[in-house]
Write a protein that holds these residues in place. Sequence first.
Motif, PDB file in Angstrom:
ATOM      1  N   GLN A 193      24.623  13.052  36.901  1.00  0.00           N
ATOM      2  CA  GLN A 193      25.981  12.864  37.404  1.00  0.00           C
ATOM      3  C   GLN A 193      26.992  12.725  36.273  1.00  0.00           C
ATOM      4  O   GLN A 193      28.119  13.222  36.375  1.00  0.00           O
ATOM      5  CB  GLN A 193      26.038  11.632  38.312  1.00  0.00           C
ATOM      6  N   ASN A 194      26.614  12.071  35.190  1.00  0.00           N
ATOM      7  CA  ASN A 194      27.550  11.869  34.083  1.00  0.00           C
ATOM      8  C   ASN A 194      28.001  13.192  33.472  1.00  0.00           C
ATOM      9  O   ASN A 194      29.165  13.356  33.095  1.00  0.00           O
ATOM     10  CB  ASN A 194      26.918  10.981  33.012  1.00  0.00           C
ATOM     11  N   ASN A 195      27.083  14.144  33.368  1.00  0.00           N
ATOM     12  CA  ASN A 195      27.404  15.444  32.778  1.00  0.00           C
ATOM     13  C   ASN A 195      27.656  16.524  33.823  1.00  0.00           C
ATOM     14  O   ASN A 195      27.860  17.688  33.465  1.00  0.00           O
ATOM     15  CB  ASN A 195      26.271  15.888  31.847  1.00  0.00           C
ATOM     16  N   GLN A 196      27.634  16.134  35.105  1.00  0.00           N
ATOM     17  CA  GLN A 196      27.868  17.066  36.211  1.00  0.00           C
ATOM     18  C   GLN A 196      26.966  18.294  36.095  1.00  0.00           C
ATOM     19  O   GLN A 196      27.401  19.433  36.200  1.00  0.00           O
ATOM     20  CB  GLN A 196      29.345  17.474  36.284  1.00  0.00           C
ATOM     21  N   LEU A 197      25.688  18.027  35.869  1.00  0.00           N
ATOM     22  CA  LEU A 197      24.709  19.080  35.613  1.00  0.00           C
ATOM     23  C   LEU A 197      23.553  18.973  36.599  1.00  0.00           C
ATOM     24  O   LEU A 197      22.899  17.937  36.697  1.00  0.00           O
ATOM     25  CB  LEU A 197      24.187  18.976  34.181  1.00  0.00           C
ATOM     26  N   ILE A 198      23.312  20.057  37.333  1.00  0.00           N
ATOM     27  CA  ILE A 198      22.179  20.152  38.252  1.00  0.00           C
ATOM     28  C   ILE A 198      21.120  21.034  37.601  1.00  0.00           C
ATOM     29  O   ILE A 198      21.428  22.138  37.137  1.00  0.00           O
ATOM     30  CB  ILE A 198      22.614  20.738  39.607  1.00  0.00           C
ATOM     31  N   LEU A 226      31.028  16.246  45.082  1.00  0.00           N
ATOM     32  CA  LEU A 226      29.933  15.342  45.412  1.00  0.00           C
ATOM     33  C   LEU A 226      28.676  16.167  45.645  1.00  0.00           C
ATOM     34  O   LEU A 226      28.719  17.213  46.293  1.00  0.00           O
ATOM     35  CB  LEU A 226      30.253  14.531  46.672  1.00  0.00           C
ATOM     36  N   TYR A 227      27.572  15.693  45.104  1.00  0.00           N
ATOM     37  CA  TYR A 227      26.283  16.351  45.337  1.00  0.00           C
ATOM     38  C   TYR A 227      25.216  15.284  45.499  1.00  0.00           C
ATOM     39  O   TYR A 227      25.108  14.366  44.675  1.00  0.00           O
ATOM     40  CB  TYR A 227      25.921  17.278  44.183  1.00  0.00           C
ATOM     41  N   GLN A 228      24.449  15.396  46.570  1.00  0.00           N
ATOM     42  CA  GLN A 228      23.358  14.470  46.820  1.00  0.00           C
ATOM     43  C   GLN A 228      22.034  15.212  46.676  1.00  0.00           C
ATOM     44  O   GLN A 228      21.721  16.086  47.484  1.00  0.00           O
ATOM     45  CB  GLN A 228      23.476  13.866  48.227  1.00  0.00           C
ATOM     46  N   PRO A 229      21.239  14.905  45.647  1.00  0.00           N
ATOM     47  CA  PRO A 229      19.950  15.589  45.481  1.00  0.00           C
ATOM     48  C   PRO A 229      19.021  15.312  46.661  1.00  0.00           C
ATOM     49  O   PRO A 229      19.082  14.253  47.290  1.00  0.00           O
ATOM     50  CB  PRO A 229      19.394  14.980  44.187  1.00  0.00           C
ATOM     51  N   ASP A 230      18.192  16.281  46.951  1.00  0.00           N
ATOM     52  CA  ASP A 230      17.195  16.139  48.006  1.00  0.00           C
ATOM     53  C   ASP A 230      16.005  15.354  47.446  1.00  0.00           C
ATOM     54  O   ASP A 230      15.300  15.842  46.559  1.00  0.00           O
ATOM     55  CB  ASP A 230      16.747  17.519  48.483  1.00  0.00           C
ATOM     56  N   PRO A 231      15.758  14.138  47.934  1.00  0.00           N
ATOM     57  CA  PRO A 231      14.647  13.343  47.380  1.00  0.00           C
ATOM     58  C   PRO A 231      13.284  13.971  47.643  1.00  0.00           C
ATOM     59  O   PRO A 231      12.304  13.613  46.989  1.00  0.00           O
ATOM     60  CB  PRO A 231      14.790  11.991  48.093  1.00  0.00           C
ATOM     61  N   LYS A 279      36.085  17.439  46.462  1.00  0.00           N
ATOM     62  CA  LYS A 279      36.762  16.154  46.568  1.00  0.00           C
ATOM     63  C   LYS A 279      38.281  16.261  46.540  1.00  0.00           C
ATOM     64  O   LYS A 279      38.963  15.402  47.090  1.00  0.00           O
ATOM     65  CB  LYS A 279      36.292  15.232  45.441  1.00  0.00           C
ATOM     66  N   GLN A 280      38.829  17.289  45.884  1.00  0.00           N
ATOM     67  CA  GLN A 280      40.280  17.393  45.805  1.00  0.00           C
ATOM     68  C   GLN A 280      40.681  18.843  45.570  1.00  0.00           C
ATOM     69  O   GLN A 280      39.853  19.671  45.185  1.00  0.00           O
ATOM     70  CB  GLN A 280      40.821  16.505  44.689  1.00  0.00           C
ATOM     71  N   PRO A 281      41.961  19.169  45.834  1.00  0.00           N
ATOM     72  CA  PRO A 281      42.406  20.561  45.663  1.00  0.00           C
ATOM     73  C   PRO A 281      42.271  21.034  44.216  1.00  0.00           C
ATOM     74  O   PRO A 281      42.273  20.243  43.278  1.00  0.00           O
ATOM     75  CB  PRO A 281      43.877  20.511  46.092  1.00  0.00           C
ATOM     76  N   GLY A 282      42.181  22.344  44.070  1.00  0.00           N
ATOM     77  CA  GLY A 282      42.069  22.942  42.741  1.00  0.00           C
ATOM     78  C   GLY A 282      40.946  23.957  42.706  1.00  0.00           C
ATOM     79  O   GLY A 282      40.749  24.721  43.647  1.00  0.00           O
ATOM     80  N   GLN A 283      40.195  23.946  41.633  1.00  0.00           N
ATOM     81  CA  GLN A 283      39.076  24.864  41.467  1.00  0.00           C
ATOM     82  C   GLN A 283      37.862  24.119  40.946  1.00  0.00           C
ATOM     83  O   GLN A 283      37.982  23.169  40.178  1.00  0.00           O
ATOM     84  CB  GLN A 283      39.423  25.987  40.484  1.00  0.00           C
ATOM     85  N   LEU A 284      36.708  24.570  41.391  1.00  0.00           N
ATOM     86  CA  LEU A 284      35.454  24.159  40.786  1.00  0.00           C
ATOM     87  C   LEU A 284      34.938  25.332  39.965  1.00  0.00           C
ATOM     88  O   LEU A 284      34.834  26.454  40.461  1.00  0.00           O
ATOM     89  CB  LEU A 284      34.427  23.775  41.848  1.00  0.00           C
ATOM     90  N   ASP A 285      34.639  25.069  38.708  1.00  0.00           N
ATOM     91  CA  ASP A 285      34.107  26.082  37.805  1.00  0.00           C
ATOM     92  C   ASP A 285      32.592  25.910  37.758  1.00  0.00           C
ATOM     93  O   ASP A 285      32.087  24.907  37.257  1.00  0.00           O
ATOM     94  CB  ASP A 285      34.724  25.904  36.419  1.00  0.00           C
ATOM     95  N   LEU A 286      31.862  26.887  38.297  1.00  0.00           N
ATOM     96  CA  LEU A 286      30.410  26.811  38.373  1.00  0.00           C
ATOM     97  C   LEU A 286      29.799  27.779  37.362  1.00  0.00           C
ATOM     98  O   LEU A 286      30.070  28.980  37.398  1.00  0.00           O
ATOM     99  CB  LEU A 286      29.908  27.162  39.778  1.00  0.00           C
ATOM    100  N   LEU A 287      28.974  27.250  36.470  1.00  0.00           N
ATOM    101  CA  LEU A 287      28.321  28.060  35.444  1.00  0.00           C
ATOM    102  C   LEU A 287      26.813  27.867  35.558  1.00  0.00           C
ATOM    103  O   LEU A 287      26.292  26.785  35.303  1.00  0.00           O
ATOM    104  CB  LEU A 287      28.802  27.665  34.051  1.00  0.00           C
ATOM    105  N   ALA A 288      26.117  28.939  35.969  1.00  0.00           N
ATOM    106  CA  ALA A 288      24.660  28.900  36.113  1.00  0.00           C
ATOM    107  C   ALA A 288      24.005  29.558  34.902  1.00  0.00           C
ATOM    108  O   ALA A 288      24.538  30.515  34.332  1.00  0.00           O
ATOM    109  CB  ALA A 288      24.236  29.607  37.391  1.00  0.00           C
TER     110      ALA A 288
END
Length: 318
Positions: A170-175, A156-161, A197-206
């Motif tokens: 959100q659809n492409n999970q891209l910040i 979950l990510y909430q952008p700072d307004p 949100k759930q166990p496992g791994q988050l793969d972060l690619l910058a």
Amino acid sequence: MLRNLFYVILFVGIVIRPQVAYAQKSLEETPQQKVLYMAKGAKIILHGNSNAAAAYQWYKNSVKLQGETAKDIVITEEGIFNVLSFNREGCPSEMSDNIKIAFATSTDVNLSIDMQTNNAKILPGQSFDCQLSAFNKSITDASGVIVSLKISGKFLYQPDPLNPSIDYDQNNQLITWSLDKLNAGSKKTITLNIKAKQPGQLDLLADIRGSQQDPEMGNNTKRLLQQIDALNIPNVFTPNGDGVNDTFAIPGLESFAESEITIANRAGANVFIKKNYKNDWSGENLPEGTYFYLLRIKDNEGSWQVYKSYITLLRSKL
């Protein structure tokens, strides 16, 4: 034959505040030709390194450079360079890999990205900070700089307004972080708060890109894996009214869509059954001792996970 190793020290040779900026690279043999860019008027020192070498011979564009027989050679011109080394008996090594030197244009930039997280491991429902740092390592101001962060996994990510430079697809999970300008030799940093949100791994690619040509693309991406542990269920709680550990609380349980828990005593009789458990069982009116639980949790994908173990109820302080 000697096997020649080759590494490069690159001096940018540009005065900034008012020091000479430089970058250093260390290269071993590679089947690919390495390309280094420098500003006109700068210099690059190539340094040959070979075990037991007594002499060297440098080449430019496959032509022997007369008099260039030392370990070091100072380069001020474009070209393709390599080197041979010789032992005391005059036996040559294999030719080193090519190093191509080219002049960078005044509009070229060298952007790079770094990414760090503040927690090595977290639980579902917990948050972590992801820090993105954008660098301009060139002598030219960069324009139209875009930093993107692609996250694979459930989060979950909430952008700072109040920060219009951050956009979240959100659809492409891209910040996306948009920078109008990144000055020469400068750095900008932003911190994003992300909830697992759930166990496992988050793969972060910058990734970082700009509107100008960037000859050195090897530092434009950074990848991290964020570990999300399964539920860390305690094996003891102390419902003695002191306000500490008074209920059988399971951290992160609230992040799951559904839960069901059944708790039984040693005789196998159920003493507590609850759907969508709220971490509120205190073992009221039950004696101290060991109890056994069966916990079922449903993740946001609709899959059920089952946890079975024991919990010890102690009314005295640990």
